[in-house]
Enzyme design. Sequence first.
Site, PDB file in Angstrom:
ATOM      1  N   ASP A 149       0.778  -1.275   0.299  1.00  8.72           N
ATOM      2  CA  ASP A 149      -0.107  -0.157   0.003  1.00  8.72           C
ATOM      3  C   ASP A 149       1.082   1.245  -0.043  1.00  8.72           C
ATOM      4  O   ASP A 149       0.686   2.258  -0.692  1.00  8.72           O
ATOM      5  CB  ASP A 149      -0.978   0.195   1.281  1.00  8.72           C
ATOM      6  CG  ASP A 149      -2.078  -0.760   0.983  1.00  8.72           C
ATOM      7  OD1 ASP A 149      -2.158  -1.421   0.005  1.00  8.72           O
ATOM      8  OD2 ASP A 149      -3.063  -0.642   1.885  1.00  8.72           O
ATOM      9  N   LYS A 191     -20.906  11.843  10.157  1.00  9.57           N
ATOM     10  CA  LYS A 191     -20.529  11.865   9.059  1.00  9.57           C
ATOM     11  C   LYS A 191     -19.358  10.460   8.779  1.00  9.57           C
ATOM     12  O   LYS A 191     -18.333  10.740   9.351  1.00  9.57           O
ATOM     13  CB  LYS A 191     -19.971  13.162   8.242  1.00  9.57           C
ATOM     14  CG  LYS A 191     -19.729  12.701   6.694  1.00  9.57           C
ATOM     15  CD  LYS A 191     -19.481  13.992   6.017  1.00  9.57           C
ATOM     16  CE  LYS A 191     -19.280  14.083   4.532  1.00  9.57           C
ATOM     17  NZ  LYS A 191     -18.255  13.018   4.034  1.00  9.57           N
ATOM     18  N   CYS A 225       0.463  42.829 -20.918  1.00  4.72           N
ATOM     19  CA  CYS A 225       1.145  42.071 -20.000  1.00  4.72           C
ATOM     20  C   CYS A 225       0.995  40.692 -20.224  1.00  4.72           C
ATOM     21  O   CYS A 225      -0.116  39.849 -20.649  1.00  4.72           O
ATOM     22  CB  CYS A 225       0.612  42.218 -18.387  1.00  4.72           C
ATOM     23  SG  CYS A 225       0.980  40.757 -17.391  1.00  4.72           S
TER      24      CYS A 225
HETATM   25  S1  IVH Z   1     -26.509  12.278   3.375  1.00  5.38           S
HETATM   26  C1  IVH Z   1     -28.493  13.652  -0.359  1.00  5.38           C
HETATM   27  N1  IVH Z   1     -25.645  11.546   5.865  1.00  5.38           N
HETATM   28  O1  IVH Z   1     -20.888  11.765   2.697  1.00  5.38           O
HETATM   29  C2  IVH Z   1     -27.712  13.432   0.847  1.00  5.38           C
HETATM   30  N2  IVH Z   1     -24.137  11.230   4.044  1.00  5.38           N
HETATM   31  O2  IVH Z   1     -19.736  13.941   1.415  1.00  5.38           O
HETATM   32  C3  IVH Z   1     -26.890  11.986   0.856  1.00  5.38           C
HETATM   33  N3  IVH Z   1     -21.901  10.442   4.218  1.00  5.38           N
HETATM   34  O3  IVH Z   1     -21.773  10.454  -0.505  1.00  5.38           O
HETATM   35  C4  IVH Z   1     -25.965  11.955   1.705  1.00  5.38           C
HETATM   36  N4  IVH Z   1     -22.393  10.065   6.492  1.00  5.38           N
HETATM   37  O4  IVH Z   1     -21.144   8.648   1.621  1.00  5.38           O
HETATM   38  C5  IVH Z   1     -25.550  11.340   4.391  1.00  5.38           C
HETATM   39  N5  IVH Z   1     -24.766  10.782   7.971  1.00  5.38           N
HETATM   40  C6  IVH Z   1     -24.782  11.034   6.900  1.00  5.38           C
HETATM   41  C7  IVH Z   1     -23.351  10.410   5.901  1.00  5.38           C
HETATM   42  C8  IVH Z   1     -23.048  10.782   4.583  1.00  5.38           C
HETATM   43  C9  IVH Z   1     -21.442   9.972   5.546  1.00  5.38           C
HETATM   44  C10 IVH Z   1     -21.155  10.277   2.994  1.00  5.38           C
HETATM   45  C11 IVH Z   1     -22.004   9.848   1.988  1.00  5.38           C
HETATM   46  C12 IVH Z   1     -21.992  10.901   0.868  1.00  5.38           C
HETATM   47  C13 IVH Z   1     -20.740  11.840   1.257  1.00  5.38           C
HETATM   48  C14 IVH Z   1     -20.983  13.112   0.777  1.00  5.38           C
END
Ligand code: IVH
Length: 719
Positions: free
Chosen positions: A45, A136, A452
């Site tokens: 990796d 997230k 320029c």
């Molecule tokens: S909602 C239309 N909720 O973050 C809304 N996304 O940066 C769809 N992700 O592609 C996404 N945790 O893979 C949502 N609690 C959460 C999330 C989440 C991780 C990811 C997801 C998305 C990406 C966007």
Amino acid sequence: MSTYAEIAVEDLTETEAAAELARLATEIAHHDQLYYAKDAPEISDAQYDELRKRNNAIEAHFSELIRDDSPSRRVGVAPSSGFAKVTHAVPMLSLENAFDEQDVRDFFAGIRNFFRRPEDVARVAADAIEVMAEPKIDGLSAALRYEHGRLVLGATRGDGVTGEDVTANIRTLRNVPKTLAGKGWPDVIEVRGEIYMEREGFFAVNAEREAAGEPVFANPRNVAAGSLRQLDPAITARRPLKFFAYHWGETSAPFARTHGEALEHLSGWGFTVNPRSRLCHGVDEVLAAYREIGADRADLPYDIDGVVYKVNDIGLQRRLGFVSRAPRWALAHKFPAQQAQTVIEKIDIQVGRMGTLTPVAFLAPITVGGVVVQRATLHNEDEIARKDIREGDTVVIQRAGDVIPQVVSVVLDKRPSNSVPYQFPEECPVCHSLAVREPGMAARRCTGGLICAAQAVERLKHFVSRDCFDIEGMGAKHIAAFWEDGLIQRPGDIFRLKAEQIAGREGWGELSAANLIRAIVQRRRISLDRFVNALGIPQVGQATARLLARHYRSLDHWRREMEQPDNEAAHASLLDVHGIGDDMAADIVGFFAEAHNRELLDDLVHEVEVLDYESPNRLGPGGAAASPLAGKTIVFTGGLETMSRSEAKARAEALGANVASSVSAKTNFVVVGADAGSKATKAASLGVTMLDEGQWLRLAGLGEDAAESTASGAPPGAG
Ligand code: IVH
């Protein structure tokens, strides 16, 4: 392997860099294939990371050489041949990012400004709006489709439109229900969420691989992605993958009024939802949730990289809709960037296409969050003065997401004793014209204008760049050389180049010259939005170019509106484009007011064919192909009581309409609000269909009788 692999990135010539990028693209694709599809990596990796790092470093130096098949442009890995492709019924979107508190406050302010109906105003107030805050998860998103309660399809996100069918692998996840529990689920529901691996599982997988003499994975996200894309589900089954449900795609019927309620249903049907998700009222509670989740980050068993905020009310979500690839009703608030210390070796000044002098710090190379950083932007002279940044200083730098690294602060203890404050130049380092600062402006600008070289070359570079004319093989150095020799002075000249003029010049042969001419010829037809972007009008980038293209539809129409004898009228026309404000309008009108810009356009349209704008037929959720507004032109005049202009336009556009500023025989509908003036009179004289507010609301699916089917979404059989 080519001989260039040994050359340091800074020492590569453009030709060598292009060859290196080609080699790296092929090699990385090869190793991706071995790793993801065959599960038989040939390199560690770390070695693989080195390849990617080198690719990224070369791209950072030679942005004009970035290839279409660049590893950095691929979202995850390209679908391997082993999986069938799946087109998502509803595209899988991404999220807008916020990096600080102000971004979050702006997000809330944007929502408040969107809603004007008296009954909404109190609900979206700064301290009242209901928003769910949830971790997230740093994994990969997947869509699980259930028909009559049975799991029938599991797909990866892919590029958001097309993913891969990984059903057999998804079935091996213990916390993914194969049949839905409870009751009240829609006949068809596509549950979306994140597939991830807990850190403990990740360490166990790596320990096993190490014992077997196999290369280990760099992080849990990589191992989750690799595991999900195994051709043999038995391998996936041995990897401890998990799934958090947090969203949904296609459903045969609405099933919840709020996001929180939806999560409760999903949990009742057997899905794991994140226990840290919580309902907040207003921006301050949301920020408190962010801090709390952030404080516990290290204690969670899995990796998270921020907090996602979602407007709780699904009716409001639907009205807010989407901007390009992300919903207006959600935001990803990222955790702060990773930081590191390094030394500024030199401060250099770059001249942009508008003449702006931008200071750039050249750094002793350092790895921040897995990426080698050698340059950081210093923004402008005030920023340098405020932070007293000097050559030779040790500084704290940080990367946030994909944003260019920034200098956070100077480590004064490490300042060399002979250090002197940085003197910002008062002349252009390229053409030596005076560089001035207009009152109230942060930037110093070169006054050299057309003489320029830096500005001219930057404008041409922009013109041929990927999001504009996208002319392959026309790198910065070539443009500079062509410009100096008078071969290209303005964009139209590019299309008059002859192979004979190029072949034989330094670095060019017959073949490469012919290839360049072919690449140029291929770009004689161009979409309106790319064309507008290519003009390099101040403040008009890709997004604004799209707004203009969508609004004016053809170059002729746009020029007619912009080149009216009365600048005020041109300005007013622009203000009718949703998303264009006073400042931007002034810059666009200013562009057309210059005779040499109009000449440049006249010259260019002799050489290229600018295609009229065509509406994309892929509508996001909330849009309907069958909408009575699809493809229709609508004009709003007078004030509406129940919604802001922004919301009315967003709604009309979501339903496929073109929102225009002035009434003509081509107008299909005029919505007449309070105190409507001449537009209503004109519509009447042309016999255009006029709608009052109530009729508009019904047409837009927001009227009294439409409320049940669109706004509330009562759960079927729920309760
Ligand atoms: S909602 C239309 N909720 O973050 C809304 N996304 O940066 C769809 N992700 O592609 C996404 N945790 O893979 C949502 N609690 C959460 C999330 C989440 C991780 C990811 C997801 C998305 C990406 C966007």
